[in-house]
Enzyme design. Structure first.
Site, mmCIF file in Angstrom:
data_model
loop_
_atom_site.group_PDB
_atom_site.id
_atom_site.type_symbol
_atom_site.label_atom_id
_atom_site.label_comp_id
_atom_site.label_asym_id
_atom_site.label_seq_id
_atom_site.Cartn_x
_atom_site.Cartn_y
_atom_site.Cartn_z
ATOM 1 N N SER A 217 79.207 64.523 58.757
ATOM 2 C CA SER A 217 79.592 66.044 58.944
ATOM 3 C C SER A 217 78.877 66.667 60.203
ATOM 4 O O SER A 217 77.847 66.114 60.406
ATOM 5 C CB SER A 217 79.161 66.717 57.527
ATOM 6 O OG SER A 217 79.302 68.200 57.838
ATOM 7 N N TYR B 183 71.926 69.134 52.514
ATOM 8 C CA TYR B 183 73.076 68.397 52.763
ATOM 9 C C TYR B 183 72.992 67.846 54.312
ATOM 10 O O TYR B 183 73.374 66.691 54.400
ATOM 11 C CB TYR B 183 74.432 69.263 52.414
ATOM 12 C CG TYR B 183 75.656 68.910 52.845
ATOM 13 C CD1 TYR B 183 76.088 67.656 52.181
ATOM 14 C CD2 TYR B 183 76.533 69.058 54.028
ATOM 15 C CE1 TYR B 183 77.714 67.236 52.485
ATOM 16 C CE2 TYR B 183 77.606 68.730 54.081
ATOM 17 C CZ TYR B 183 78.260 67.693 53.604
ATOM 18 O OH TYR B 183 79.626 67.302 53.722
#
Ligand SMILES: NC(=O)c1ccc[n+]([C@@H]2O[C@H](COP(=O)([O-])OP(=O)(O)OC[C@H]3O[C@@H](n4cnc5c(N)ncnc54)[C@H](OP(=O)(O)O)[C@@H]3O)[C@@H](O)[C@H]2O)c1
Length: 252
Positions: free
Chosen positions: A144, A157
């Protein structure tokens, strides 16, 4: 008559119920690929497999339990043997934790790191070693853009995804001479079930199909890192360059 582009290509998708991975699987199925799906949710996976068959691909399913590392290795072994080897693998497993919970609760932290780093890293390491042994293969792993700079709004995350990016960098370095492609896919905001709880408005939100098209193209070009859609290259370049005093004044 020309052969479909991916005729006979053996492709495994780990996290096959993912919105992004499903969109990629459709592109491959429509071009004649042989797919092996791996996921925990048998019913959802069966629906994906049916859809891929209607589109012209072959699709087998493997149920996997990613709660244990044994479950992850067993999944790789089953996917590998389904068609007697693989040419391409996509690892899409990941989950967006609630930052406010994960930053203070060690159990939530551990769970977030396991599903966004440990499990995908173990799958990737195993798959890349198998590709190296056969002197070729392509692996795409979805990380990501969140992994590129620690930000207060989602650094749990982000840390797991950033760790996975470093892992893939090393894995690529290790196996490059054996003809293994390791593609680190870094999407921005994508409209899938993972982001269902967020307000999904504005020009930065992308459809899974757009992201999937870019993944398939980058794998064919044997690229190493893909920020997708394209506009995340300049955005992340700027976010990473922001001097710390300025960065600290933002609420990113
Ligand atoms: N959507 C975005 O904005 C975005 C942005 C950047 C990166 N990504 C990354 O892209 C990848 C694909 O995500 P997506 O957007 O397509 O979301 P998604 O549709 O929610 O897919 C996530 C996949 O991971 C699996 N998964 C999640 N937690 C799991 C667990 N504890 N055990 C086993 N499997 C688990 C899901 O299985 P189930 O279907 O059974 O839940 C599903 O197959 C992920 O790595 C995600 O982090 C997404």
């Amino acid at each position: 008559v020309t052969e479909p582009r991916f005729q006979g290509r053996r492709i495994a998708i780990f996290g096959a119920t993912s919105g992004i991975a499903t969109a990629a699987a459709r592109i491959y199925a429509e071009a004649g690929a042989r797919l092996v799906l791996v996921a925990r949710d048998e019913a959802a996976m069966a629906a994906v497999a049916d859809d891929l068959r209607v589109r012209g691909g072959e699709a087998l399913s493997v149920r996997a339990d990613f709660r244990s590392m044994e479950g992850a290795s067993a999944a790789v072994e089953s996917a590998w043997t389904a068609f007697g080897g693989l040419d391409t693998a996509v690892v899409a497993i990941g989950s967006l934790p609630d930052q406010a919970i994960a930053q203070d609760d060690p159990d939530a932290l551990e769970e977030a790191v396991r599903i966004n780093f440990t499990v995908p890293a173990a799958l990737s390491g195993d798959l890349a070693a198998r590709f190296a042994a056969q002197q070729g293969g392509a692996l795409a792993v979805i990380t990501s853009v969140a992994g590129e700079r620690g930000r207060r709004s989602n650094y749990v995350y982000g840390a797991a995804k950033g760790g996975l990016q470093r892992f893939l960098e090393g894995l690529r370095h290790r196996h490059v001479q054996a003809g293994v492609t390791v593609l680190d896919v870094r999407p921005g905001f994508v409209i899938t079930k993972m982001t269902a709880g967020l307000t999904r408005k504005g020009p930065l939100w992308a459809e899974p199909r757009v992201v999937a098209d870019s993944i398939v193209a980058a794998l064919e070009k044997r690229r190493s890192v893909l920020r997708t859609p394209w506009f995340w290259w300049p955005i992340i370049t700027i976010v990473k360059m922001l001097p710390r005093p300025l960065f600290h004044r933002t609420s990113l």
